[in-house]
Enzyme design. Structure first.
Site, PDB file in Angstrom:
ATOM      1  N   CYS A 164       0.858  -1.183   0.000  1.00 46.27           N
ATOM      2  CA  CYS A 164       0.000   0.000   0.000  1.00 46.27           C
ATOM      3  C   CYS A 164       0.892   1.229   0.000  1.00 46.27           C
ATOM      4  O   CYS A 164       2.077   1.170  -0.292  1.00 46.27           O
ATOM      5  CB  CYS A 164      -0.923  -0.003   1.217  1.00 46.27           C
ATOM      6  SG  CYS A 164      -0.062  -0.007   2.801  1.00 46.27           S
ATOM      7  N   ILE A 184      -3.221  -7.986  -0.784  1.00 52.49           N
ATOM      8  CA  ILE A 184      -2.412  -9.090  -1.293  1.00 52.49           C
ATOM      9  C   ILE A 184      -2.532 -10.312  -0.391  1.00 52.49           C
ATOM     10  O   ILE A 184      -2.694 -11.437  -0.862  1.00 52.49           O
ATOM     11  CB  ILE A 184      -0.923  -8.676  -1.397  1.00 52.49           C
ATOM     12  CG1 ILE A 184      -0.757  -7.445  -2.305  1.00 52.49           C
ATOM     13  CG2 ILE A 184      -0.067  -9.834  -1.880  1.00 52.49           C
ATOM     14  CD1 ILE A 184      -1.134  -7.668  -3.743  1.00 52.49           C
ATOM     15  N   GLY A 215       4.262  -2.924   2.061  1.00 54.15           N
ATOM     16  CA  GLY A 215       5.214  -3.931   1.622  1.00 54.15           C
ATOM     17  C   GLY A 215       4.782  -5.318   2.026  1.00 54.15           C
ATOM     18  O   GLY A 215       3.591  -5.591   2.178  1.00 54.15           O
ATOM     19  N   ASP A 265       0.179 -10.196   7.239  1.00 52.82           N
ATOM     20  CA  ASP A 265       1.603 -10.192   7.567  1.00 52.82           C
ATOM     21  C   ASP A 265       1.979  -8.952   8.372  1.00 52.82           C
ATOM     22  O   ASP A 265       2.929  -8.971   9.160  1.00 52.82           O
ATOM     23  CB  ASP A 265       2.457 -10.286   6.300  1.00 52.82           C
ATOM     24  CG  ASP A 265       2.234  -9.117   5.350  1.00 52.82           C
ATOM     25  OD1 ASP A 265       1.078  -8.708   5.165  1.00 52.82           O
ATOM     26  OD2 ASP A 265       3.212  -8.624   4.780  1.00 52.82           O
ATOM     27  N   SER A 302      10.601  -9.795  -9.932  1.00 50.60           N
ATOM     28  CA  SER A 302      11.565  -9.196 -10.855  1.00 50.60           C
ATOM     29  C   SER A 302      12.972  -9.671 -10.513  1.00 50.60           C
ATOM     30  O   SER A 302      13.264 -10.026  -9.373  1.00 50.60           O
ATOM     31  CB  SER A 302      11.491  -7.666 -10.754  1.00 50.60           C
ATOM     32  OG  SER A 302      12.594  -7.049 -11.394  1.00 50.60           O
ATOM     33  N   GLY A 303      13.853  -9.644 -11.498  1.00 52.28           N
ATOM     34  CA  GLY A 303      15.251 -10.017 -11.277  1.00 52.28           C
ATOM     35  C   GLY A 303      16.141  -8.870 -10.901  1.00 52.28           C
ATOM     36  O   GLY A 303      17.380  -9.014 -10.928  1.00 52.28           O
TER      37      GLY A 303
END
Length: 641
Positions: A2, A52, A75, A99, A363-364
């Site tokens: 958020c 999420i 996060g 979380d 993502s890498g």
């Protein structure tokens, strides 16, 4: 995931709810699913939520059982299940499956040291009602940004700077002290920001307000010691195990999840390991460009396709000829600050594409920094060989190199550009050489550009070099990157561009356990015999084919330099015209004209320098002149006749 924001009043007056609402309204894109706020006298904390984990029960702010602690968190905490079980064993009762709730109880159990228990990407604000204490913090690597405004009456914070501009009495003003380092690096490094009076909280930092006093401290730094006790095979096994564990942990989600796939080593490794830990095909997303030679150089779709077929992913491709003129004002509004890294455009486009299907993407990002993947990390390797040549021959080569043409968007001219850069820096000290690779514009050019240079302007690279204690040159460069470019360029644009479309982007290769492991690895194992990412490639040799592991690297950006000579040339000329430059009053137009001429004639590749100047002017029209991005975009389009 958020956006969080909040306010603490030093005068003891109660925070007014409309202030928090106004801040949240500026960042709805970060959290379109929910909003919430909690006020206790002089302190108010609030959020916008993108759901999420625990979709139904994860509303924030979250409180503990007796409402003495309240938190908002942006996060993900990847080890929240393990922490939750530990805390429940200690007697703590949970209200939700979120979380973020573990932050509350971990603080109650361990005090400020609780941050060392967290594995994740986050910024948070926690209100301790009994102590009347506000604690805000940011994750170790700086994946999630956090801005702070402080004056004699209040301290305000927000995930995005634009939320702070919604407060009464706050207006967007340029911090001219940051111009020098911005032009030098192409971004504004923490703790600075381009806004006067607004700063970034550095990574791995906590800030507390208690009894009217503000205290700020760093809770984590990169390890400095090099572990030379392990064999290369042992390093290979440890790296592989930790990468796999990081990817597994970061796949936790209650909503659909996908991955960016360029076909490079890092994104391919993430996708391959995700496939091993998923019962269903992984959704992958790739982007390519339409056009000529320059666009072809940036088109990695064939490699992404190859990796997709290897792992049986549900692959999605988009081939674009982006409306850059229309995009730039919108994206710079989302960025909060100007930037010269063209990856922010690509990241937005592929994020927008992926968001049609998923809310979470892996993502890498970070693999090149951790394991030595950039060509600039070979500077010392080639400098040693160059210095072994006879002096007269070195002088002749240097003289010829200075006359070489340069253009990163042509295969041959890009090779000449790289050779020219290596040769020009071969006689420098290691730190000076690395600075030259990182800089967008040299300090001499910056000084000549500025109409009114500010005495004592910050030099983030000098500070980073001063704190990088490694005698190992490669790990010293990594330490500098971890303090500057990684959080304030790559991670900032990744966060802002993905969250612009309400997409959560996770970066498993920057798990802090993996970062600590990489920081302790000897340079001779990371990069061996001129082979970039040697140990990482070796540990993935059973997962990825050799033509993916050893193919030529191409950055995740756009052919901006070619566009500045073609489609964007009229826009560049107008934005950096003598009239505009003199009205803005920051730079000397004759120096800008010289940079433009050198780029147009291929005497030098001026892509990043010109983009930094162009984006600064666009940003100024939006934030300093208080114009809407759409209005500015229409104006830019009028320049193309």
């Amino acid at each position: 995931m958020c956006g969080i924001h909040g306010l603490y009043r030093f005068d003891g007056q109660r925070v007014e709810p409309p202030m928090l609402s106004a801040m949240g309204n500026r960042t709805i894109h970060r959290g379109p699913d929910d909003e919430g706020q909690y006020i206790d006298g002089p302190c108010g904390i609030a959020m916008r939520r993108l759901s999420i984990i625990d979709l139904a029960g994860g509303h924030q702010p979250i409180s503990n059982a007796d409402d003495s602690l309240w938190v908002v968190c942006n996060g993900e905490i990847y080890n929240f299940r393990e922490l939750r079980a530990e805390l429940q064993g200690m007697g703590y009762r949970f209200k939700t499956g979120s979380d973020s709730e573990v932050v509350l109880h971990a603080y109650a159990a361990f005090g400020d040291e609780f941050v060392h228990r967290l594995n994740g990407m986050f910024d948070f604000a926690l209100w301790d009602k009994r102590r009347q204490r506000l604690l805000i913090g940011r994750d170790r690597i700086g994946v999630k940004p956090l801005y702070v405004l402080q004056d004699s009456q209040r301290l305000a914070f927000a995930t995005e700077a634009k939320a702070l501009l919604a407060l009464p009495g706050v207006s967007a003003e340029l911090d001219q002290r940051q111009l020098s380092s911005y032009l030098h690096l192409g971004y504004v490094a923490a703790p600075g920001s381009m806004f006067k009076g607004i700063r970034k909280l550095p990574p791995a930092t906590l800030l507390a307000i208690e009894n009217g006093q503000v205290r700020e401290w760093r809770y984590w730094r990169l390890p400095e010691g090099i572990n030379r006790s392990l064999s290369e095979a042992e390093w290979r096994d440890r790296v592989r195990a930790q990468i796999e564990e990081s990817v597994r942990m970061q796949m936790v989600s209650d909503v659909p999840i996908g991955a960016f796939l360029s076909g490079g080593v890092d994104s391919s490794a993430v996708v391959g390991l995700m496939a091993r830990h998923s019962e269903h095909p992984i959704r992958t997303y790739a982007i390519g460009f339409e056009g000529g030679e320059a666009e072809t150089l940036y088109n990695e779709l064939p490699y992404a396709r190859q990796v997709s077929q290897l792992f049986g992913t549900e692959h999605h491709e988009i081939v674009v000829k982006p409306d850059v003129v229309g995009l730039l004002p919108k994206l710079l509004w989302h960025m909060d600050e100007p930037i010269a890294d063209t990856a922010f455009i690509t990241t937005f486009l592929v994020s927008e594409f992926a968001r049609q299907d998923v809310k979470v993407i892996l993502s890498g990002v970070g693999g090149d920094e951790l394991f030595g993947g950039y060509r600039r990390y070979l500077g010392g390797h080639y400098a040693q060989r160059f210095q072994q040549l006879p002096g007269p021959l070195r002088g002749l080569i240097s003289s010829v190199a200075r006359r070489l043409p340069s253009d990163r968007h042509s295969g041959l001219l890009n090779t000449l550009r790289l050779a020219k850069g290596f040769i020009a820096t071969a006689e420098m000290s290691a730190d000076e050489r690395y600075r030259s690779y990182l800089q967008v514009l040299g300090q001499a050019t910056v000084n000549s550009l500025l109409r009114d240079p500010v005495a004592g302007a910050p030099d983030p690279l000098a500070l980073a070099f001063a704190s990088a204690g490694h005698q190992d040159e490669l790990n010293r460069m990594f330490a500098v990157d971890a303090e500057t470019q990684l959080p304030d360029d790559l991670l900032l644009l990744t966060d802002k561009m993905s969250m612009a479309v309400s997409l959560e982007c996770r970066v498993p290769l920057l798990d802090h356990d993996l970062v600590e492991l990489a920081a302790a690895m000897p340079a001779s194992i990371k990069v061996k015999g001129g082979r970039l990412k040697h140990v990482m490639k070796d540990c993935l040799s059973d997962l990825l084919p050799a033509d993916i592991l050893d193919r030529k690297k191409r950055g995740f950006g756009t052919p901006m330099g070619a566009w500045l000579k073609r489609e964007l040339a009229p826009v560049l000329r107008e934005l950096l015209s003598r009239k505009v430059v003199e009205q803005r009053g920051l730079f000397r137009h004759d120096v800008i004209a010289g940079l433009m001429a050198d780029h147009e004639s291929n005497r030098s590749d001026g892509t990043d320098g010109l983009l930094s100047l162009m984006n600064l002017e666009i940003w100024s029209r939006i934030y300093l002149d208080r114009r809407e991005p759409g209005d500015v975009a229409a104006e830019l389009k009028s320049y193309i006749r």
